[in-house]
Design a protein around this motif. Structure first.
Motif, PDB file in Angstrom:
ATOM      1  N   UNK B 124       0.836  -1.210   0.000  1.00  0.00           N
ATOM      2  CA  UNK B 124       0.000   0.000   0.000  1.00  0.00           C
ATOM      3  C   UNK B 124       0.868   1.257   0.000  1.00  0.00           C
ATOM      4  N   UNK B 125       2.065   1.143   0.579  1.00  0.00           N
ATOM      5  CA  UNK B 125       2.927   2.317   0.638  1.00  0.00           C
ATOM      6  C   UNK B 125       3.420   2.744  -0.747  1.00  0.00           C
ATOM      7  N   UNK B 126       3.304   1.851  -1.724  1.00  0.00           N
ATOM      8  CA  UNK B 126       3.704   2.237  -3.089  1.00  0.00           C
ATOM      9  C   UNK B 126       2.598   3.017  -3.794  1.00  0.00           C
ATOM     10  N   UNK B 127       1.422   2.965  -3.217  1.00  0.00           N
ATOM     11  CA  UNK B 127       0.271   3.633  -3.832  1.00  0.00           C
ATOM     12  C   UNK B 127       0.255   5.082  -3.356  1.00  0.00           C
ATOM     13  N   UNK B 128      -0.031   5.984  -4.295  1.00  0.00           N
ATOM     14  CA  UNK B 128      -0.170   7.366  -3.870  1.00  0.00           C
ATOM     15  C   UNK B 128      -1.653   7.644  -3.673  1.00  0.00           C
ATOM     16  N   UNK B 129      -2.022   7.917  -2.439  1.00  0.00           N
ATOM     17  CA  UNK B 129      -3.438   8.153  -2.130  1.00  0.00           C
ATOM     18  C   UNK B 129      -3.580   9.470  -1.396  1.00  0.00           C
ATOM     19  N   UNK B 130      -4.159  10.453  -2.089  1.00  0.00           N
ATOM     20  CA  UNK B 130      -4.463  11.707  -1.436  1.00  0.00           C
ATOM     21  C   UNK B 130      -5.896  12.018  -1.820  1.00  0.00           C
ATOM     22  N   UNK B 131      -6.761  11.718  -0.890  1.00  0.00           N
ATOM     23  CA  UNK B 131      -8.196  11.866  -1.112  1.00  0.00           C
ATOM     24  C   UNK B 131      -8.512  13.152  -1.886  1.00  0.00           C
ATOM     25  N   UNK B 132      -9.173  13.101  -3.038  1.00  0.00           N
ATOM     26  CA  UNK B 132      -9.793  11.946  -3.696  1.00  0.00           C
ATOM     27  C   UNK B 132      -8.958  11.347  -4.817  1.00  0.00           C
ATOM     28  N   UNK B 133      -7.659  11.650  -4.860  1.00  0.00           N
ATOM     29  CA  UNK B 133      -6.873  11.181  -6.006  1.00  0.00           C
ATOM     30  C   UNK B 133      -6.029   9.965  -5.678  1.00  0.00           C
ATOM     31  N   UNK B 134      -6.146   8.974  -6.537  1.00  0.00           N
ATOM     32  CA  UNK B 134      -5.413   7.737  -6.346  1.00  0.00           C
ATOM     33  C   UNK B 134      -4.495   7.509  -7.539  1.00  0.00           C
ATOM     34  N   UNK B 135      -3.242   7.171  -7.252  1.00  0.00           N
ATOM     35  CA  UNK B 135      -2.353   6.731  -8.332  1.00  0.00           C
ATOM     36  C   UNK B 135      -1.865   5.335  -7.967  1.00  0.00           C
ATOM     37  N   UNK B 136      -2.362   4.357  -8.711  1.00  0.00           N
ATOM     38  CA  UNK B 136      -1.992   2.969  -8.469  1.00  0.00           C
ATOM     39  C   UNK B 136      -0.965   2.571  -9.519  1.00  0.00           C
ATOM     40  N   UNK B 137       0.258   2.261  -9.113  1.00  0.00           N
ATOM     41  CA  UNK B 137       1.282   1.902 -10.094  1.00  0.00           C
ATOM     42  C   UNK B 137       0.816   0.757 -10.987  1.00  0.00           C
ATOM     43  N   UNK B 138       1.224   0.808 -12.237  1.00  0.00           N
ATOM     44  CA  UNK B 138       0.801  -0.193 -13.204  1.00  0.00           C
ATOM     45  C   UNK B 138       1.162  -1.586 -12.697  1.00  0.00           C
ATOM     46  N   UNK B 139       0.258  -2.520 -12.910  1.00  0.00           N
ATOM     47  CA  UNK B 139       0.501  -3.893 -12.493  1.00  0.00           C
ATOM     48  C   UNK B 139      -0.040  -4.198 -11.119  1.00  0.00           C
ATOM     49  N   UNK B 140      -0.189  -3.166 -10.313  1.00  0.00           N
ATOM     50  CA  UNK B 140      -0.725  -3.398  -8.967  1.00  0.00           C
ATOM     51  C   UNK B 140      -2.249  -3.483  -9.021  1.00  0.00           C
ATOM     52  N   UNK B 141      -2.812  -4.100  -7.977  1.00  0.00           N
ATOM     53  CA  UNK B 141      -4.266  -4.233  -7.920  1.00  0.00           C
ATOM     54  C   UNK B 141      -4.760  -3.930  -6.522  1.00  0.00           C
ATOM     55  N   UNK B 142      -5.955  -3.383  -6.495  1.00  0.00           N
ATOM     56  CA  UNK B 142      -6.586  -3.154  -5.201  1.00  0.00           C
ATOM     57  C   UNK B 142      -7.777  -4.090  -5.093  1.00  0.00           C
ATOM     58  N   UNK B 143      -8.002  -4.576  -3.906  1.00  0.00           N
ATOM     59  CA  UNK B 143      -9.042  -5.566  -3.693  1.00  0.00           C
ATOM     60  C   UNK B 143      -9.675  -5.300  -2.326  1.00  0.00           C
ATOM     61  N   UNK B 144     -10.980  -5.055  -2.332  1.00  0.00           N
ATOM     62  CA  UNK B 144     -11.658  -4.814  -1.056  1.00  0.00           C
ATOM     63  C   UNK B 144     -12.193  -6.104  -0.440  1.00  0.00           C
ATOM     64  N   UNK B 145     -11.684  -7.243  -0.938  1.00  0.00           N
ATOM     65  CA  UNK B 145     -12.154  -8.532  -0.433  1.00  0.00           C
ATOM     66  C   UNK B 145     -12.071  -8.633   1.074  1.00  0.00           C
ATOM     67  N   UNK B 146     -11.071  -8.005   1.647  1.00  0.00           N
ATOM     68  CA  UNK B 146     -10.866  -8.116   3.090  1.00  0.00           C
ATOM     69  C   UNK B 146     -11.786  -7.243   3.915  1.00  0.00           C
ATOM     70  N   UNK B 147     -12.565  -6.393   3.262  1.00  0.00           N
ATOM     71  CA  UNK B 147     -13.456  -5.555   4.063  1.00  0.00           C
ATOM     72  C   UNK B 147     -14.823  -5.302   3.436  1.00  0.00           C
ATOM     73  N   UNK B 148     -14.983  -5.731   2.178  1.00  0.00           N
ATOM     74  CA  UNK B 148     -16.223  -5.421   1.458  1.00  0.00           C
ATOM     75  C   UNK B 148     -17.474  -6.014   2.081  1.00  0.00           C
ATOM     76  N   UNK B 149     -17.375  -7.299   2.444  1.00  0.00           N
ATOM     77  CA  UNK B 149     -18.553  -7.976   2.980  1.00  0.00           C
ATOM     78  C   UNK B 149     -18.935  -7.368   4.334  1.00  0.00           C
ATOM     79  N   UNK B 150     -17.934  -7.118   5.134  1.00  0.00           N
ATOM     80  CA  UNK B 150     -18.180  -6.519   6.456  1.00  0.00           C
ATOM     81  C   UNK B 150     -18.791  -5.124   6.305  1.00  0.00           C
ATOM     82  N   UNK B 151     -18.266  -4.391   5.335  1.00  0.00           N
ATOM     83  CA  UNK B 151     -18.798  -3.055   5.079  1.00  0.00           C
ATOM     84  C   UNK B 151     -20.273  -3.149   4.671  1.00  0.00           C
ATOM     85  N   UNK B 152     -20.564  -4.130   3.823  1.00  0.00           N
ATOM     86  CA  UNK B 152     -21.941  -4.303   3.357  1.00  0.00           C
ATOM     87  C   UNK B 152     -22.870  -4.608   4.529  1.00  0.00           C
ATOM     88  N   UNK B 153     -22.385  -5.417   5.484  1.00  0.00           N
ATOM     89  CA  UNK B 153     -23.221  -5.770   6.637  1.00  0.00           C
ATOM     90  C   UNK B 153     -23.558  -4.523   7.463  1.00  0.00           C
TER      91      UNK B 153
END
Lengths: 74, 287, 452
Positions: B124-153
């Motif tokens: 995550x430290x390689x990602x540049x995140x300054x709300x609301x702008x995100x720069x995700x280096x090419x090849x990297x992926x973001x996945x909310x799998x670890x929190x999406x279901x809980x968030x939905x609940x």
């Protein structure tokens, strides 16, 4: 103006301090800061009444925000 | 659980249910539909399997700056805080490891070389995140799998609470949350599924408020040379956590908190119990 | 492979806050913490009614006020407030008290306005000055009483509008417009401000500019300063401009302490005299009034103030402690200290005792009277607001939330000014008179806030 100078000193000191780690909080430590009671102007109608009332009874104005008062009472 | 109306549906690749403690089936259906709509909205928005999801848009941004909406931004802020709080253990960019780690109960262990190739794409430290702008280096992926279901609940519960004050329990694939006590001030009964995947319940929990989640490898694991590899991966090393419990169940004020805590406990490996004790949360660890 | 060393339960606690922040941002409400201040995507209406009464049959005011605040999902805020103010009563006219009855003469309204004005100022009588045909109004002050102008009745309408927009998560700009209208006074102002958050939003710097334009248009015109009070119609209206700059910093000191520091400076230019106030010109030996002169104040005034505010959470209570230093080039220096503590009684009810202490020096040109025969000063005023005095406010605020989105509140306050009643070395019988009686007022405000 002496007052301006000392004020600038205080401001720069505060900014300097907040750059350091001792002052300020992390985003997840904002629990208390986020509560209603900690907001700066929780009751704007009361504040407006106070500002207007004191402005019309006393020789001073301003401070929290601008001086002036937009009324002919002083 | 007698006396409750149950509304079931399927979303986020899981069976979902909404239990409503009332005598009016119409109300239960109405509230169930609210939860279902919210679950499906969140799934559609954040699923990495959908071409039109926000996550897909982010993951195909190829290093270009991207502005995200406020909900996504809040979740990224959340992920950012969890990353910092966990010292890098909780990382929404670790999903790429799934390309080589397939937890299908087989013995297919990737080579260290395969892992080393992927590691530069994680962090995550390689990602540049300054709300609301995100720069995700090419090849990297973001996945909310670890929190999406809980968030939905949690989110679905909030939506329901806006409509009605009847007691409800929301359970999306084992991540659950109750609105509070049931009628007559009874607690909700929740069963923890046994770690062996037989579906036979192993223990019962009484829940008065808050959320409850279970992390574990009941069904998702690899066995190689007698070593059981849990599906919980250490994003910093690219390997599954060693000596992780079979499952960790945590109760916390919200489902999201419970979810992160149970995941973090798993990531502690053999120190899971110690971690949970230090946090003094109600928890059930199965080894 | 372990979490950073933390105290027991630290991760859970921190997660709670992070989670609260998340749901605040996405759903406009917190999950675990109900008390979170968040208004994204909401509209709130705040309506209140104020009753204000000064003792000794002086000013009485009833003031309904209503404000509307619309906060967008993106954090932009539109704010509007409407205030109506109805004032009646008597206010000191500036003249020194005397051992005998004093009579004051003001212009009279044309005859066809008699009815309305007479009813508004019951103690006024109308006389035609013999030989001139000029019709004037007269009112009197009883012996040894501070002379009051009884004909005081006014209504004020004020409208404030503001819009603030978020440029990015850390930069906010805001613009505002206000106007207020009384029978004899009109004020318009424009303001613009920018604020910038720094260091994880722990520090916020703000800079604002306010421009105000005021017109004073008394019913019978503006009198020439330092001339004798009389019943003749006066000159045309006059105006002033006020330019103010406000610079401030808000700093989160730690988890429980928020600190605010503001500096503001304002330049007023133009007519700043009170057209209704007079100064007694007295006999330098006996102290008896010779005549009454219209007061005179400088055309320019530069005000500066430094305000320090603190919000400190102590246990479940929140203390608000502030201090203000004020200085202007009329010679008024003042200090204001305010303390309040918001104490929750239950989840829904809070009580907040409050106290305010204020003390000021007199303006350089302040004088309770002028001596006849001495050189007339350029500026003179006997307005009690420019005198040396201190004031204490004691009050209590109560707030009750029916739901997280609605609150009723009540504020009751007592305000009392204290100053030197006697003037040392006053000539003759004046030495025994009470010059400063000070305002003593009670106020009650009831309001209802609703968010939807």
């Amino acid at each position: 103006m002496k007052m301006t100078k000392s004020l600038l000193a205080v401001i720069s000191l505060t900014v300097l301090l907040s750059g350091c780690s001792g002052v300020g909080v992390k985003p997840w430590e904002r629990d208390i800061m986020a509560t209603k009671a900690m907001q700066l102007n929780t009751q704007p109608n009361i504040t407006a009444f106070h500002d207007h009332n004191y402005f019309s009874k006393e020789g001073s104005s301003g401070g929290r925000t601008f001086d002036g008062g937009g009324c002919g009472c002083n | 659980m007698a006396d409750t109306q149950v509304y079931t549906f399927s979303a986020m690749a899981s069976p979902c249910e909404v239990r409503v403690d009332c005598d009016d089936p119409m109300l239960a259906i109405q509230l169930g539909q609210i939860a279902e709509a919210e679950a499906k909205r969140i799934e559609a928005k954040f699923s990495r399997y959908r071409d039109d999801s926000v996550i897909t848009r982010i993951n195909s941004s190829a290093g270009q700056p991207l502005e995200v909406d406020s909900e996504t931004a809040a979740l990224l802020d959340y992920a950012d805080s969890c990353y910092q709080l966990s010292g890098g253990l909780f990382d929404v960019t670790s999903g790429v490891l799934r390309r080589i780690w397939k937890f299908d109960g087989s013995d297919n262990i990737p080579t260290q070389h395969q892992i080393d190739e992927l590691l530069p794409l994680i962090g995550w430290s390689r990602v540049s995140w300054k709300n609301p702008q995100l720069i995700l280096p090419a090849g990297m992926e973001i996945d909310f799998g670890g929190l999406g279901k809980e968030y939905a609940v949690d989110s679905a519960l909030l939506k329901i609470k806006q409509q009605s004050s009847v007691p409800v329990l929301i359970n999306f694939g084992g991540d659950l949350r109750v609105s509070g006590l049931r009628r007559n001030n009874q607690r909700w009964l929740v069963a923890i599924e046994a770690a062996d995947g037989t579906g036979i319940t192993s223990s019962r929990i009484e829940l008065a408020s808050g959320g409850l989640t279970t992390s574990g490898d009941a069904r998702r694991f690899l066995l190689n040379n007698g070593v059981r590899y849990s599906h919980i991966l250490d994003p910093r090393k690219g390997w599954p956590i060693k000596h992780a419990p079979h499952s960790v169940t945590v109760a916390a004020p919200t489902c999201m908190q419970a979810g992160i805590l149970s995941t973090l406990a798993m990531l502690q490996g053999k120190k899971a119990e110690q971690f949970l004790q230090r946090e003094s949360v109600r928890s059930w660890v199965i080894r | 492979m372990q979490l950073k060393k933390r105290k027991n339960g630290q991760v859970l606690k921190s997660l709670g806050l992070v989670t609260a922040n998340l749901f605040m941002a996405t759903h406009g409400m917190a999950q675990a913490i109900d008390d979170i201040a968040n208004e994204l995507g909401t509209t709130s209406l705040d309506t209140a009614l104020l009753f204000y009464q000064e003792s000794g049959d002086r000013v009485r005011a009833i003031e309904p006020v209503s404000s509307l605040k619309i906060t967008g999902e993106n954090g932009n805020v539109l704010y509007a407030r409407v205030t109506y103010d109805s004032l009646t009563g008597a206010t000191p006219n500036g003249a020194a008290p005397w051992t005998g009855t004093q009579t004051f003469t003001t212009p009279a309204p044309p005859p066809d306005e008699d009815m309305s004005v007479t009813s508004a100022s019951g103690r006024k009588t109308y006389v035609t000055i013999p030989g001139t045909g000029t019709r004037v109004a007269q009112y009197t002050a009883a012996a040894n009483e501070l002379p009051l102008d009884a004909g005081f009745k006014d209504t004020r309408y004020a409208l404030d509008l503001g819009y603030s927009s978020l440029w990015d998560t850390d930069t906010t700009t805001s613009f505002g417009l206000s106007g207020s209208k009384e029978k004899d006074f009109t004020s318009y102002s424009l303001n613009a401000a920018i604020s910038q958050a720094l260091f994880d939003k722990n520090t916020t710097l703000g800079l604002g500019l306010n421009l105000e334009f005021d017109t004073s248009d008394p019913q019978y015109g503006i009198p020439t300063p330092m001339t004798e009070m009389n019943g003749l119609l006066k000159g045309p209206s006059d105006s002033k401009t006020v330019t103010s700059i406000n610079a401030g910093i808000t700093q989160v000191m730690n988890r429980i302490w928020l600190f605010q520091l503001n500096y503001n400076i304002g330049w007023s230019n133009g007519y700043q005299t009170d057209p209704y106030k007079i100064v007694s010109l007295v006999n330098p030996v006996t102290g008896a009034p010779v005549k009454y002169l219209y007061e005179s104040r400088p055309d320019s005034r530069v005000r500066q103030s430094v305000y320090m505010g603190n919000k400190i959470a102590l246990g479940s209570t929140v203390a608000d402690i502030s201090l203000r230093y004020y200085h202007d080039d009329w010679g008024i220096n003042s200090i204001t200290a305010e303390v309040s503590d918001r104490i929750p009684i239950s989840d829904r009810l809070f009580i907040e005792p409050e106290a305010r202490y204020y003390t000021q020096d007199a303006a350089d040109f302040f004088n309770y009277y002028l001596l006849n025969g001495s050189t007339k000063p350029e500026f003179a005023s006997a307005d009690g607001r420019l005198a040396k005095f201190n004031a204490l406010t004691l009050g209590v605020k109560l707030g009750y939330s029916f739901t997280p989105d609605s609150e009723v509140y009540l504020v009751a306050e007592d305000y009392k000014q204290k100053g030197d009643a006697k003037v040392a070395g006053a000539p003759g019988a004046l030495a025994n008179e009470t010059f400063f009686s000070g305002v003593h007022a009670a106020s009650l405000m009831m309001g209802f806030k609703y968010r939807f």
